[in-house]
Design an enzyme around this catalytic site. Structure first.
Site, short mmCIF file in Angstrom:
data_model
loop_
_atom_site.label_atom_id
_atom_site.label_comp_id
_atom_site.label_asym_id
_atom_site.label_seq_id
_atom_site.Cartn_x
_atom_site.Cartn_y
_atom_site.Cartn_z
N ASP A 1 0.83 -1.20 0.00
CA ASP A 1 0.00 0.00 0.00
C ASP A 1 0.87 1.26 0.00
O ASP A 1 2.08 1.20 0.25
CB ASP A 1 -0.89 -0.03 1.26
CG ASP A 1 -2.25 0.59 1.02
OD1 ASP A 1 -2.36 1.48 0.16
OD2 ASP A 1 -3.20 0.21 1.72
N ASP B 1 -10.87 2.07 -3.05
CA ASP B 1 -11.37 1.72 -1.73
C ASP B 1 -12.90 1.72 -1.72
O ASP B 1 -13.50 1.48 -0.68
CB ASP B 1 -10.86 2.73 -0.69
CG ASP B 1 -9.46 2.38 -0.22
OD1 ASP B 1 -8.99 1.27 -0.53
OD2 ASP B 1 -8.82 3.22 0.45
C1 GLA Z 1 -5.72 1.74 2.13
C2 GLA Z 1 -6.15 0.58 1.28
C3 GLA Z 1 -7.21 -0.22 2.00
C4 GLA Z 1 -6.66 -0.72 3.31
C5 GLA Z 1 -6.17 0.47 4.13
C6 GLA Z 1 -5.46 0.00 5.38
O1 GLA Z 1 -6.76 2.66 2.26
O2 GLA Z 1 -6.60 1.02 0.03
O3 GLA Z 1 -7.62 -1.31 1.20
O4 GLA Z 1 -5.61 -1.61 3.07
O5 GLA Z 1 -5.28 1.29 3.40
O6 GLA Z 1 -4.98 1.05 6.12
#
Ligand code: GLA
Length: 708
Positions: free
Chosen positions: A447, A511
């Site tokens: 990420d 997300d």
């Molecule tokens: C980002 C990712 C999510 C999740 C969060 C965790 O927003 O896109 O899918 O993994 O971080 O903090």
């Protein structure tokens, strides 16, 4: 003086459905990039000689692969740089040409300015063109590069653009605009590929759409700052230009040093956007993707994030895993929240040690449990980031990617680590390597949750090098652990491009798990990426990012058209929902060989309230079509569904694989063909079509076609 083209060399690069004809003399100019033509093309090029009007420079000025101010090009040049104020308007002369059916490499030099440029251009069998420049400083004093851009010509009939915009939870939105004087420019200065400025666009003839028109798609493979430009020159000629944005002073070449631009990918099709997408998808499958992906079924995920967020209890997580396996999940992933002190999003990034309070018995019992259930195991990391509230920051406050003396704004309460600092780079490598060596981990979600502000190394701008070091870190991990799949995520779709895809296996497009939003996001992404790299999860019925509610049928059908997963806490779900997950997992498993190898067709609908997405097997033996009703049907009757890409001479059995539970309750009756026993020719499906059923907004049906 009349410039005689015949004195120059004509080089032809050959794809399958496209061709590039390039005239190479002192400089190189693409004379034709479009449909393949046969015959004496070298002599036919004579017909392309341009007139020279009064009132401007007396000779013709070519639009070369590397436009130069010194040759009288007044539009954006390929190179801007200087040597302490000198050597700022170089004029390169080609000294070496190397070519084959698909590739051309040109070496050119400006001996006065002391610079060499190597230009690579290729056109492969999938009709994808690639180009980049490398610049070498030949003199003993440093050469400062401000800009180095890749340029490709567009025909004058390219009169319309499809460009991208977006934001967090709203990625891959497309917009149409005319291409006219003033052109179009997109600048991304966010330090990662970004949600806002996905580095791609399409130019084409007026009113091009999915099914028709001459289109030129461009994708700039770079995960940092970039500029895309499509311009109409004052004389009407058009071009596309793409470049990495270099921050002030960031690129200084010592003698013998070389700067290579990212690749600009491009593809021409006379078959509209679908034709272009088929070419990009084939190229991605053939030349970019790790063969691991192509040869194995993409396992269905259960990702813990939206199920438990930072609440990690090993016994509970094991129960989640048990229930996931019962539903048919094949890979279980622990997302954010597992490492030391990570109880929320304000602390602990950088401390890549297991949280012993949350996991007193370590990770092994969980991983063993997951594996005993027959699933793979995955873990979340965000290697490039650091919270000030972390042991790492307390020990190494100087590891921040920042300019000393300035207080940076935070993003999600966090900062970026300077990967050019070798100690920081090695620490991150060691931590990732430790987990991948110590535990049986099949996949990591990599990420990157914030944007980059004032990226600096030793006080100097270093945004470009930060991206290079990120690639190196992933490459080093990949070399040591080649079997581990990596998902590229950046708060959803903030780092999605071909250069990342060379080293990763899956993207997290957004997300936003809202099925309605996902329909648009996935469509936008599908123009350039095949479904097997597009992570697509069923979220809980009450979507966390939009608060909308959707039926399991709509969520399920939307998720099966990618690399499928589930993103919720199965333990808390009701029995009906669980049965739904099981059903769509089964359906995806049955269809994934087709979905992940076939040809994607985005089908225009007679009613804009619909979105239609089909995948047809490469041998045309079968197809699936998802008809999604996004909003209220405009009219009571929505016209015909026409399905392209089938074998026109064959007969297909058409049946409904999945439909909303209220399908028959909302009408007197639905079209009879949806009740079963419908056989139609491929030609009929494509040219005449089938009547559209009536659906409620935010629902979908899935249609199967099997060749008889
Ligand atoms: C980002 C990712 C999510 C999740 C969060 C965790 O927003 O896109 O899918 O993994 O971080 O903090």
């Amino acid at each position: 003086m009349v410039h005689l083209m015949t004195q120059n060399k004509i080089i032809v690069l050959t794809g399958t459905n496209s061709q590039a004809i390039i005239e190479v003399g002192e400089f190189a100019e693409i004379l034709h990039w479009g449909k393949p033509v046969k015959g004496e093309v070298a002599s036919f090029c004579f017909s392309l000689q341009r007139p020279v009007p009064y009132g401007r420079l007396d000779n013709d000025v070519a639009m070369t692969l590397a436009p130069e101010l010194g040759r009288g090009v007044f539009s954006s040049p390929c190179l801007e740089g200087h040597r302490n104020g000198a050597d700022w308007a170089p004029v390169f002369v080609i000294t070496e040409i190397e070519s084959s059916t698909h590739t051309l490499t040109l070496t050119s030099e400006d001996t006065l300015a002391g610079l060499r440029m190597i230009t690579e251009l290729s056109l492969d069998k999938q009709d994808v063109m690639k180009t980049r420049h490398s610049l070498v400083n030949l003199k003993s004093t440093p050469y400062q590069v401000n800009r180095l851009a890749n340029t490709l010509p567009l025909p004058a009939r390219a009169a319309e653009l499809m460009t991208y915009y977006g934001r967090w939870v709203h990625e891959f939105q497309t917009v149409r605009q005319p291409l006219q004087q003033g052109g179009y420019q997109q600048e991304n200065r966010r330090g990662r590929t970004s949600h806002e400025h996905y580095p791609a666009l399409v130019a084409g003839t007026r009113h091009f759409d999915e099914m028709q028109g001459d289109v030129y798609g461009f994708h700039f493979a770079w995960s940092g700052n970039h500029r895309l430009r499509v311009d109409v020159k004052a004389d009407g000629r058009r071009y596309m230009q793409a470049e990495a944005i270099y921050l002030p002073g960031e690129i200084s070449l010592q003698q013998g040093e070389e700067l290579t631009t990212p690749w600009l990918y491009a593809s021409y099709s006379d078959q509209g956007l679908n034709g272009m997408s088929h070419q990009f998808h084939s190229h991605v499958r053939e030349s970019i993707l790790d063969k691991q992906i192509i040869n194995t079924a993409r396992p269905i995920h259960l990702n813990t994030w939206e199920g438990i967020y930072f609440e990690h209890d090993p016994d509970y997580i094991m129960e989640m895993a048990t229930q996931s396996a019962q539903m048919g999940v094949e890979r279980f992933i622990i997302d954010d929240g597992w490492f030391k002190g990570r109880n929320g999003d304000k602390a602990a990034l950088g401390d890549w040690f297991l949280d012993a309070d949350k996991y007193p018995n370590g990770l092994t019992p969980i991983i063993d449990h997951v594996r005993e259930l027959g699933m793979e195991f995955g873990l979340w990391f965000e290697p490039e980031m650091i919270n000030k509230d972390s042991d790492l920051y307390r020990q190494h406050p100087d590891w921040l990617l920042a300019v000393e003396g300035y207080e940076q704004p935070t993003g999600r309460n966090q900062y970026v680590i300077n990967l050019q600092n070798d100690d920081a780079f090695n620490y991150l490598y060691e931590r990732l390597d430790h987990f991948l060596t110590q535990y049986h981990i099949d996949y990591i979600k990599w990420d990157m949750n914030r944007e980059v502000v004032q990226p600096a190394h030793n006080g100097h701008a270093a945004g470009h090098q930060q991206v290079v070091r990120y690639y190196q870190l992933v490459d080093k991990i990949r070399a040591a652990h080649p079997k581990v799949d990596i998902e590229s995520c950046a708060a959803g779709g903030g780092r999605i491009d071909f250069e990342v895809l060379k080293r990763t296996h899956r993207f997290w497009p957004s997300d936003n798990n809202d099925a309605l939003e996902r329909q648009t996001i996935q469509r936008g992404m599908s123009y350039f990426f095949p479904p097997e790299v597009m992570g697509s999860h069923i979220g809980s019925s009450h979507c966390h990012s939009t608060r909308r509610r959707h039926s399991i049928e709509f969520r399920g059908l939307t998720a099966i058209f990618g690399h499928m997963g589930i993103e919720l806490d199965p333990v808390k779900e009701l029995q009906d929902e669980k049965q739904g997950f099981e059903r769509y997992i089964k359906l995806h498993k049955k269809l994934r060989p087709l979905l992940h190898t076939g040809r994607t067709w985005l089908i225009p609908s007679d009613d804009e309230a619909h979105q239609i997405h089909a995948v047809v097997a490469t041998d045309q033996s079968e197809a699936v079509v998802m008809l999604a009703q996004l909003s209220m049907p405009t009219n009571s009757l929505s016209g015909h569904l026409r399905i392209p890409g089938l074998d026109r001479t064959a007969v297909y059995r058409v049946s409904i694989l999945d439909k909303p539970s209220n399908y028959n309750e909302i009408v007197n009756y639905q079209p009879f063909w949806t009740e079963g026993d419908c056989k139609l020719s491929g030609e009929w499906c494509e040219d005449v079509g089938l009547t559209m059923p009536i659906l409620d907004p935010e629902s979908a049906i899935l249609i199967k076609l099997e060749k008889l």
